[in-house]
Design an enzyme around this catalytic site. Structure first.
Site, PDB file in Angstrom:
ATOM      1  N   GLU A  39       0.812  -1.218   0.000  1.00 13.15           N
ATOM      2  CA  GLU A  39       0.000   0.000   0.000  1.00 13.15           C
ATOM      3  C   GLU A  39       0.846   1.269   0.000  1.00 13.15           C
ATOM      4  O   GLU A  39       1.698   1.448   0.875  1.00 13.15           O
ATOM      5  CB  GLU A  39      -0.934  -0.001   1.223  1.00 13.15           C
ATOM      6  CG  GLU A  39      -1.917   1.144   1.161  1.00 13.15           C
ATOM      7  CD  GLU A  39      -2.974   1.107   2.263  1.00 13.15           C
ATOM      8  OE1 GLU A  39      -3.237   0.020   2.817  1.00 13.15           O
ATOM      9  OE2 GLU A  39      -3.516   2.183   2.556  1.00 13.15           O
TER      10      GLU A  39
ATOM     11  N   HIS B 157      -1.761  10.563  -0.503  1.00 12.32           N
ATOM     12  CA  HIS B 157      -2.072   9.228  -0.990  1.00 12.32           C
ATOM     13  C   HIS B 157      -2.097   9.206  -2.512  1.00 12.32           C
ATOM     14  O   HIS B 157      -1.553   8.322  -3.146  1.00 12.32           O
ATOM     15  CB  HIS B 157      -3.458   8.836  -0.454  1.00 12.32           C
ATOM     16  CG  HIS B 157      -3.546   7.400  -0.084  1.00 12.32           C
ATOM     17  ND1 HIS B 157      -3.934   6.456  -0.974  1.00 12.32           N
ATOM     18  CD2 HIS B 157      -3.284   6.759   1.068  1.00 12.32           C
ATOM     19  CE1 HIS B 157      -3.926   5.287  -0.381  1.00 12.32           C
ATOM     20  NE2 HIS B 157      -3.529   5.435   0.871  1.00 12.32           N
TER      21      HIS B 157
ATOM     22  N   ASP C 287       3.411 -14.263  11.957  1.00 11.74           N
ATOM     23  CA  ASP C 287       2.101 -14.651  11.444  1.00 11.74           C
ATOM     24  C   ASP C 287       1.133 -13.470  11.630  1.00 11.74           C
ATOM     25  O   ASP C 287       0.644 -13.235  12.726  1.00 11.74           O
ATOM     26  CB  ASP C 287       1.644 -15.885  12.248  1.00 11.74           C
ATOM     27  CG  ASP C 287       0.298 -16.419  11.793  1.00 11.74           C
ATOM     28  OD1 ASP C 287      -0.473 -15.667  11.178  1.00 11.74           O
ATOM     29  OD2 ASP C 287       0.033 -17.609  12.079  1.00 11.74           O
TER      30      ASP C 287
ATOM     31  N   LYS D 168      -7.655  -0.132  11.139  1.00 13.71           N
ATOM     32  CA  LYS D 168      -7.044  -0.565   9.865  1.00 13.71           C
ATOM     33  C   LYS D 168      -5.762   0.221   9.643  1.00 13.71           C
ATOM     34  O   LYS D 168      -4.733  -0.314   9.246  1.00 13.71           O
ATOM     35  CB  LYS D 168      -8.035  -0.366   8.709  1.00 13.71           C
ATOM     36  CG  LYS D 168      -7.637  -1.056   7.410  1.00 13.71           C
ATOM     37  CD  LYS D 168      -6.628  -0.285   6.583  1.00 13.71           C
ATOM     38  CE  LYS D 168      -6.295  -1.004   5.295  1.00 13.71           C
ATOM     39  NZ  LYS D 168      -5.293  -0.271   4.497  1.00 13.71           N
TER      40      LYS D 168
END
Ligand code: NDP
Length: 420
Positions: free
Chosen positions: A79, A372, A275, A259
């Site tokens: 991202e 972004h 993990d 998030k």
């Protein structure tokens, strides 16, 4: 799918041939798979039906000052903006003296679930009486852990329904994440509970809700550091605190708040061979511990400071699983300069808080889209077919566009090629 029977028995080369012969992929696509297969000796032993290595970009995040020590942080993510935001947040905190962290213990929890145990109090008492024997059986099942100073530490009983209960076992897993080790120990203890205590075991496995492996990171920034775009530091601090309040009140906002935090956390968890599904599930369970899903971090203004705090389960390891197999993980551990799993937990918690600070800071000032979209333009240009030697020119044109999407990116690439 027909024609793919016993795919798992084939060699990697045979799997490529099968994909071509069954017309699932073209020759060119199979060549691409081959070209991207960097380490078949690792991949084929790590997962099933292996066909290639899927690569995700890795970058470095800067400016982390944690408990007085500086860290360079490798992050693996697809991202745009994540690494830039992480460095930006860490840079602000560094100017204010850096992060402080706290870790009280590092125990993993495993569960032995019993069914048909209507007499909860009686079963609990029997477990309590046999506690030492159960812990000993568990420890014998993975004795090397005990020799390293770890091992099973305690048991507790919890009633889940009239006929169901959980026997929770806490284990000091030392430098590992411990899932496999714990599962071995739990199965041995479950066997004892079944055969010697005559209980009906439904299943036994570790819990990813690692409440006994919590990491806390905190920072405190003078409001005077925060002023930007015509907004005073006081106003920015107040708005960040308000945004954090909303994430405590509203699950819709909390999910996106978290998030953003996990953008940073997952990227370091991946870079260090851990993990990330385990970390994700534990983090979200912890976020919902009050019965409502809430933000994992909190920000408040106190006197002339903006104070941030994050707390979450971080059962990561520096050994075990794929950590010892993937050479890149060793390199990333070296870049990080961590000395043990506790230190890795500290760094990851700070990355989560830093990521969150940068996201909130951008959201309440200029919004996140400007930064972004700058990075997004690069992804669009590549998706539109821009070659590395064309990228600079394509991005220069796209930067002047009011709005960019794949169609505009393709048009820019085509125009540049026509004009060459
Ligand atoms: P391993 O099974 O690889 O066990 C850890 C290994 O590390 C052991 O072989 C141990 O050696 C070795 N080791 C070396 N030094 C140390 C040390 N200082 N401290 C502790 N161990 C040491 O991995 P884990 O048990 O950590 O399990 C992690 C893996 O389990 C991950 O790949 C995860 O994806 C997977 N997993 C996750 C589940 C979940 O999250 N729900 C469920 C099942 C699996 P020795 O044998 O000599 O003790």
């Amino acid at each position: 799918m027909s024609g793919l029977r016993k795919f798992y028995r084939k060699t990697v080369q045979e799997r490529w041939s099968t994909l071509y012969e069954k017309e699932i992929l073209t020759e060119k696509q199979v060549e691409y798979l081959k070209d991207k297969t960097y380490a078949p000796e690792f991949g084929d032993s790590m997962i099933e039906n292996y066909i290639t290595d899927y690569t995700v970009p890795e970058g470095l995040s800067f400016h982390y000052l944690i408990d007085g020590r500086e860290y360079l942080v490798p992050m693996v993510t697809e991202e745009p903006s994540v690494i830039a935001a992480s460095s930006h947040g860490a840079g602000l905190v560094k100017k204010a003296g850096g992060f402080k962290t706290r870790i009280e213990q590092r125990l993993m929890i495993g569960q032995i679930l019993l069914e048909n145990c209507e007499n909860y109090a009686e079963v609990c008492q029997r477990i309590e009486e046999k506690k030492a024997a159960i812990l000993e059986v568990a420890n014998k099942a993975h004795y090397s852990l005990v020799k390293r100073g770890g091992g099973a530490r305690w048991l507790r009983c919890r009633q889940l329904a009239d006929d169901l209960m959980s026997i929770d076992m806490a284990v000091d897993v030392q430098e590992a994440m411990g899932a496999n080790m714990l599962n071995t120990m739990l199965e041995a203890a479950a066997d004892y509970i079944h055969t010697k205590l005559d209980q009906n075991v439904l299943l036994s496995i570790l819990s990813n809700y690692a409440t006994e492996c919590l990491a806390v990171a905190e920072c405190s920034l003078p409001l005077s550091l925060l002023g930007k775009n015509g907004l005073t530091g006081e106003e920015i601090g107040r708005k960040i605190a308000q945004a954090s309040r909303v994430a405590q009140l509203d699950p819709y906002r909390a999910a996106t708040h978290n998030k953003g935090i996990m953008n940073g956390i997952d990227a370091v968890v991946m870079a260090t061979g851990n993990d990330w599904r385990a970390i994700e599930s534990g983090a979200h369970a912890f976020a919902a511990r009050s019965g409502q899903y809430r933000g994992l971090s909190k920000w408040k203004v106190s006197a002339d400071q903006l104070k941030g705090r994050i707390e979450l389960p971080l059962p990561v390891g520096t050994v075990g699983g794929s950590i010892g197999i993937l050479p890149l993980v060793k390199i990333n551990q070296k870049i990080l300069g961590i000395r043990n799993a506790t230190e890795l937990e500290r760094v990851i918690a700070c990355v989560g808080l830093s990521q969150n600070l940068a996201a909130l800071y951008a959201l309440i000032s200029e919004g996140i889209q400007r930064g972004h979209m700058r990075l997004q333009a690069k992804s669009l240009a590549i998706a539109a077919g821009a070659k590395p030697d064309e990228l600079f020119q394509v991005l220069n044109v796209m930067r002047k566009n009011e709005k960019n999407d794949l169609a505009t990116a393709k048009a820019v690439v085509a125009r540049i090629r026509r004009n060459r």
